[in-house]
Design an enzyme around this catalytic site. Sequence first.
Site, short mmCIF file in Angstrom:
data_model
loop_
_atom_site.label_atom_id
_atom_site.label_comp_id
_atom_site.label_asym_id
_atom_site.label_seq_id
_atom_site.Cartn_x
_atom_site.Cartn_y
_atom_site.Cartn_z
N ALA A 1 0.83 -1.20 0.00
CA ALA A 1 0.00 0.00 0.00
C ALA A 1 0.87 1.26 0.00
O ALA A 1 0.57 2.24 -0.69
CB ALA A 1 -0.92 -0.01 1.22
N CYS B 1 4.59 -13.96 9.42
CA CYS B 1 5.18 -12.73 8.87
C CYS B 1 4.47 -11.50 9.47
O CYS B 1 3.83 -11.60 10.52
CB CYS B 1 5.11 -12.73 7.33
SG CYS B 1 6.27 -11.50 6.60
N ASP C 1 1.12 -11.29 -0.52
CA ASP C 1 1.91 -10.45 -1.41
C ASP C 1 1.10 -10.18 -2.68
O ASP C 1 1.07 -9.07 -3.17
CB ASP C 1 3.22 -11.17 -1.75
CG ASP C 1 4.16 -10.24 -2.47
OD1 ASP C 1 4.60 -9.26 -1.83
OD2 ASP C 1 4.41 -10.44 -3.67
#
Lengths: 326, 326, 326, 326, 326, 326
Positions: free
Chosen positions: F28, F133, F202
Amino acid sequence: MDSDQSVVDPAVTATADDIAAMRIRGAATIADAAAAALATQAERSDAATPAAFERDLRAGARELYETRPTAVSLPNALRYVLRGMEGETVSALRSSTIDAAETFRAELEQAQSKLGEIGANRLRDGDVVMTHCHSTDALACIEAALESGTAVEAIIKETRPRKQGHITAQRLRELGVPVTLIVDNAARRYLDETDHVLVGADSIAADGSVINKIGTSGLAVNARERGVPVMVAAQTIKLHPDTMTGQTVAIEMRAETEVLSADERTAIGGDADEMPPLRVENPAFDVTPPRYVDAIVTERGQFPPESIVTLMRELFGETTAEPWDG
Amino acid sequence: MDSDQSVVDPAVTATADDIAAMRIRGAATIADAAAAALATQAERSDAATPAAFERDLRAGARELYETRPTAVSLPNALRYVLRGMEGETVSALRSSTIDAAETFRAELEQAQSKLGEIGANRLRDGDVVMTHCHSTDALACIEAALESGTAVEAIIKETRPRKQGHITAQRLRELGVPVTLIVDNAARRYLDETDHVLVGADSIAADGSVINKIGTSGLAVNARERGVPVMVAAQTIKLHPDTMTGQTVAIEMRAETEVLSADERTAIGGDADEMPPLRVENPAFDVTPPRYVDAIVTERGQFPPESIVTLMRELFGETTAEPWDG
Amino acid sequence: MDSDQSVVDPAVTATADDIAAMRIRGAATIADAAAAALATQAERSDAATPAAFERDLRAGARELYETRPTAVSLPNALRYVLRGMEGETVSALRSSTIDAAETFRAELEQAQSKLGEIGANRLRDGDVVMTHCHSTDALACIEAALESGTAVEAIIKETRPRKQGHITAQRLRELGVPVTLIVDNAARRYLDETDHVLVGADSIAADGSVINKIGTSGLAVNARERGVPVMVAAQTIKLHPDTMTGQTVAIEMRAETEVLSADERTAIGGDADEMPPLRVENPAFDVTPPRYVDAIVTERGQFPPESIVTLMRELFGETTAEPWDG
Amino acid sequence: MDSDQSVVDPAVTATADDIAAMRIRGAATIADAAAAALATQAERSDAATPAAFERDLRAGARELYETRPTAVSLPNALRYVLRGMEGETVSALRSSTIDAAETFRAELEQAQSKLGEIGANRLRDGDVVMTHCHSTDALACIEAALESGTAVEAIIKETRPRKQGHITAQRLRELGVPVTLIVDNAARRYLDETDHVLVGADSIAADGSVINKIGTSGLAVNARERGVPVMVAAQTIKLHPDTMTGQTVAIEMRAETEVLSADERTAIGGDADEMPPLRVENPAFDVTPPRYVDAIVTERGQFPPESIVTLMRELFGETTAEPWDG
Amino acid sequence: MDSDQSVVDPAVTATADDIAAMRIRGAATIADAAAAALATQAERSDAATPAAFERDLRAGARELYETRPTAVSLPNALRYVLRGMEGETVSALRSSTIDAAETFRAELEQAQSKLGEIGANRLRDGDVVMTHCHSTDALACIEAALESGTAVEAIIKETRPRKQGHITAQRLRELGVPVTLIVDNAARRYLDETDHVLVGADSIAADGSVINKIGTSGLAVNARERGVPVMVAAQTIKLHPDTMTGQTVAIEMRAETEVLSADERTAIGGDADEMPPLRVENPAFDVTPPRYVDAIVTERGQFPPESIVTLMRELFGETTAEPWDG
Amino acid sequence: MDSDQSVVDPAVTATADDIAAMRIRGAATIADAAAAALATQAERSDAATPAAFERDLRAGARELYETRPTAVSLPNALRYVLRGMEGETVSALRSSTIDAAETFRAELEQAQSKLGEIGANRLRDGDVVMTHCHSTDALACIEAALESGTAVEAIIKETRPRKQGHITAQRLRELGVPVTLIVDNAARRYLDETDHVLVGADSIAADGSVINKIGTSGLAVNARERGVPVMVAAQTIKLHPDTMTGQTVAIEMRAETEVLSADERTAIGGDADEMPPLRVENPAFDVTPPRYVDAIVTERGQFPPESIVTLMRELFGETTAEPWDG
């Protein structure tokens, strides 16, 4: 009359009471009754201004909505009718509202038979169908099959705690279908003789999950393990637009006495002080993940559960603001 | 007295009658009673010759065997006692038979508590156990856990049609275990709160299949899907040596009225001429494939179901000739 | 005659030639012929000393062994006979060797019918059995079923490339079994009408894998997906003791022309220079993991594949030194 | 000297200290050292009576046992040596104990290379092996493969938190094996290039579960999903006889700093009052269910995990009374 | 000429004959020929009135449709052309019909190469592709890959009974692709060397099922088990709009002699009176459930099978009334 | 100034440099910075003609695009802004471009919070969430849950090699969430205590695959095996339109030193000549097949992964021509 005070027609209130008391029950019946009630209110309304008419209709819708806020066909019916309420005059509003309610009810009436024809196309002569609970949408598929000359047999799970399987057994026998009744525990054994599992739905979520009578998910898992396809019959009024925004469907807990009568409770120790508490849990529904469902049959065609969200967006868009809150 | 005519003691006949009428029931209870009956006959026998003594005992065994030829603990008990019958004189035969019966009964009495201790070792403090039907072997595991200070909770499936889950609920409450009772249909939903599925067995086959109360296999399939281990508690008297030679276990069909009362039958159309026949099927047991069972707990240790055949061969060898046919 | 020079009887050499040329084929037939050949050599031997007798017998065994070193029944037969060779004199050695060969052959002859009875016990009246390739062990199960009054039907995969399914079709029709012949590609579709997949085995490995005609593993995977149990019929001469020490079974590659005739090869471009080479692969067998097999039926009873190693150790111990290397 | 006071040789105490401090580590090394220590004590003992000798040896065993009561090779070694302690005189007891220790150590020394040969037989030239953690048993398989001319490559998971994969990488490179090192997270991606997952075991339970370095079970589940066989290399000293009676293997929790250094802890907020507590969990091992393991390779042959209980019973019987409690 | 009598051009009749006799075959070829035939009829028509022109064209379409009523590309082509037939005069109708047919044929011609480019994007240099049957759509993917410099190899299943794999082998060799030919039974073994299963489709159903040459579903199940993705190449003319209303696709049964020649039949007993009848079943197609397919590649992009219904609705709407019935 | 020479504003070049150097990172943030840079260039541009303005803007877009051609949010941002560039005069082009950039940035800013609210609806009070993650989209779901009074706990995988789990741990602790940190290897063990796996993405491919930080796919496979639902939080800028035409997403390989430091490399043999080479592989991402994902949560609602292609087509159509190539 105070113009800020909304007026709800007694017919709406009566319908709301009947829905609340479960005298009116079943997704389609509720939706139909709610649309009819709004039409009655529109017809009888003596609102002096268009604003008053709209306010009153929204109040009526809200009263109906609040009887069963977790139902899914009810708000879908209310949305449909209120979206049809258009016009500059009370007269125009009245007639457009009545028209919308009539259209909705007419389509609703056809929905089940259209769905039935589509579902029937999946069945072949001589097939054995296993049912769970009682669903008129599921029954419509069998009825349509019989009408087109496709003979089927049924294995019916009794569906504890309320044994709605008995209703299904009776209806199917009246239609001339040979019926085998079993307890729910016997399902896996009889899946070896079954060609289709056929169930209805309480509602369908955007992620393709099927919310239906408790026991559906366990049956679906076993059907996959046994290689039997699972077919869910559900009119589009069962699609649950709130779930597009991640809402999970609340599962109603029903009375313990459906599971354990007072006598049975006493027999196993009751609420004696010296014993640990006895909890009885009676959830009405469970959630079947889409990966255990082969097809969802609606009056708009059949869909893999993973693509039902597309139909949901087609029918309801992305917005979820409710007209009765307007 | 004609020496070719075998004599069976009235105690044996009484026991046989009680087993046939299900006044004596439960695998261990039947095995114990059968051994006791043979001991009584041995004690009271006034056979004049060793041959007559042996003939009479075999006749007694046969009478007992024929009450429930599909039971598995009964022939195992008879085999054990008759193999112990040794000696050259009536007196020696008498005492060896009585000794064998006593040894069998003593080991049998210990079996359940030993099994219980082994099963209890699989449980950890705070675990939630889901049960199906009523099994004293399964209960023994929970009882042993409690005795060693491991607190558990139970989710109990009522187990239609006979609702033996109520008995389990009562016993567990008497032991101080907090209990949640559910209908069988709710099992998958509550597996998310379950640490172990714990069931007994009617018998165990050489291919590792578990024959147990109808509904066990459907539960086991769902437990695997939900990641919950399944533990079967079964004394070695439940091992079914005939299955080593490929025999499948016959599944008893029980009375339809357990599933559907006469009133319920009438309510759904009864046997009206104009309706297709109503079939009610009530199998007592089903077969759980070994791949859905994590461990079989016996008094000789725990086993993966795939290796139970090794224990079976150790205990029973490869031969299946029956002493009462001798 | 030089006493260091081993002598092999012409009967052994003839048998070895027949095995090598596949005039003698089929695991049991080979094992039987090998045992018979050793018996003949023992009978005819004019060895002057016990040492010479033993040396000659081992040489005969080695000659037989080397015809098909990847076969499994052949070394098992040789081991059995040579282990039975005992005694201090040529005469004693002779008779003990002949006895061992006769015992082996007698047991071998019974093995298939015993196995057949055990396998037949898994079948029920009206069952439909799907077969792959041609296996006399598998056929023995069907034959025993028919003899005990259990009627079955068969769906037969033709089993490319050699279409051994045609042999099975002929034999089963001769036994009166209604037969449906399909191409291998149609198997999954017809699994929906199948109650058992029934195959033989080329050999069984210690990890429970089944080495059998190419296509077996793909069929077994589909059978599990469709919920159909897989039953492997294999006499214990098929157990492969080398695999206990981790040896994998070498898979024979057979002639390309079984797959593609010379004419067909030409039609698709042959070996034209301007084209990339055309490889044709024709493996005779594949390996089915134990998790796709429900039961291995032997003449010693049925076993889950995961426990066959126990039987293997019982029969062959942990040692793998070969008597013909002594 | 007070005859009631047991005497433990300093060599035993020194070994016990080394085991406790993890200066002696690895299942075989511990077992070997423990057996050696008992032999030393036996050699040096100046016990005046056989009873004193036995008492002292048991006390030595107990001291060793208590250093790592959850280890499995340690008690197995102690059991073996103390069972060998036989005789009527101190001299006889001494020599029998020393003999037992030597035999144990000799077999132990061979065990790994035997196991290696068996494991190597499962590998083929050109195969790619994925490893997790560092296991000398697993390495022995690769080493044996290389010695017999089978070239392999290795993909090595680093195995957080202690990165024992680095040790494996170094050893394999020293053996000439091309090595690819990856983080644990990359395992699934590289399974597509992998022919075998090869791991060791901390211990093996009676239900066929493999207790091994944390991360093994997640790898095994992915290997099955990707179609890659999983092979566990474990000497029989890793078999855990207590689990035959249902005992679960306690999983050691190791220091948090292996996972998160003090600096890292501070960087993410440390133990600041205004933050909720930070829990770091560092279990040493996890449990792989038998259904995800294809073979357990021991020095006694390879076994499907479901049949390892048979080997366990063969080696240890059904009893679990411990000699150091005698 | 009687104006009520429809006239069909001989070119249409000739095309219809060729389709019926399978001289014209393959979904795209049939669709193209049918569109061309309608264009020819439009061109040559001497209909006097617009109504007569339309009637004649519909009659031509019906004649074509009836040659292969179960084909799916044929009615899709006819629908497309007849929908384009617009205008108030014969001349306008003629030219609009010809235009529609040309547009359809032009798009159809591009469809395969577009599809090929999309499918090629899924392949990587060095990949091995396994094929089943012969599909020009599947070939287009490989061809496009080669053109963009991506080298691939192919493992080709021969595809009994008609061995269309030979055609694929020839075409791929002509393109320079190294080819390995195997029997269908060998597929699972060679999946270990395969990166993609690539097949075409006879038609695609609304529930995401792929109807394709018999053997596809068994291959797909094994591909999933081995972790190999399955890619279906199918132009949108293969989408089957009737299935949106639950219709199942009828599976054509082909000649028995494709499976069993007359000589082979005789060899296995023929139709001898004393034998039970020999049934040979030869279904042309089978149904692969969407859960075993990873992607459906069309000229409009690639889709998960579960969302193909959305594309179907986009292209065909919800209606299924057929123009040739108008 | 040569009118054929495109001019790129220094602000664009600076942003491009920051993206290339990963000073600007996160999907973003990159998209936002790219849109802002184009707006700045539009504002400052002194292009003399509309054509020059457009040419310069496209050149700016191309410069930005080329910094990370494999990123997915970057081209989506560029497409959006350039599509908004409309008008006949430089002034009109300027203002329309600025407007488009502002609209894009405004929607982008809301996207995460909308997504968060939708994701939060899937969570219930007391739920335990496992993360992999660091994803701000995933965090937004937890943050929204907390804001609406739903308390959750988190189990955080450290996520080697870069340990982004530490960032997640810090952020969640700052929000008051109790955190448990584990190594990646411990995930399966802690799935038993987990109610949801929650990860970001992703990018998302047209076939429903989720491309995310290496380790996601292995976690998802284990989550399914343990019965834990997997939820992917991803704004629609993560949808990867190129994949509609079959493109696979290239997986970036990152620096080896993230996996193995120079010192560690030396310790395990470094690049010594006598050793085989040491390969270290460090892929940044992996691909999770749609069948292991339960829902993809976007700011436009939640979707089963199999239907995300429909949203992709809705947002991006079927065309893939890029405006910066125009």
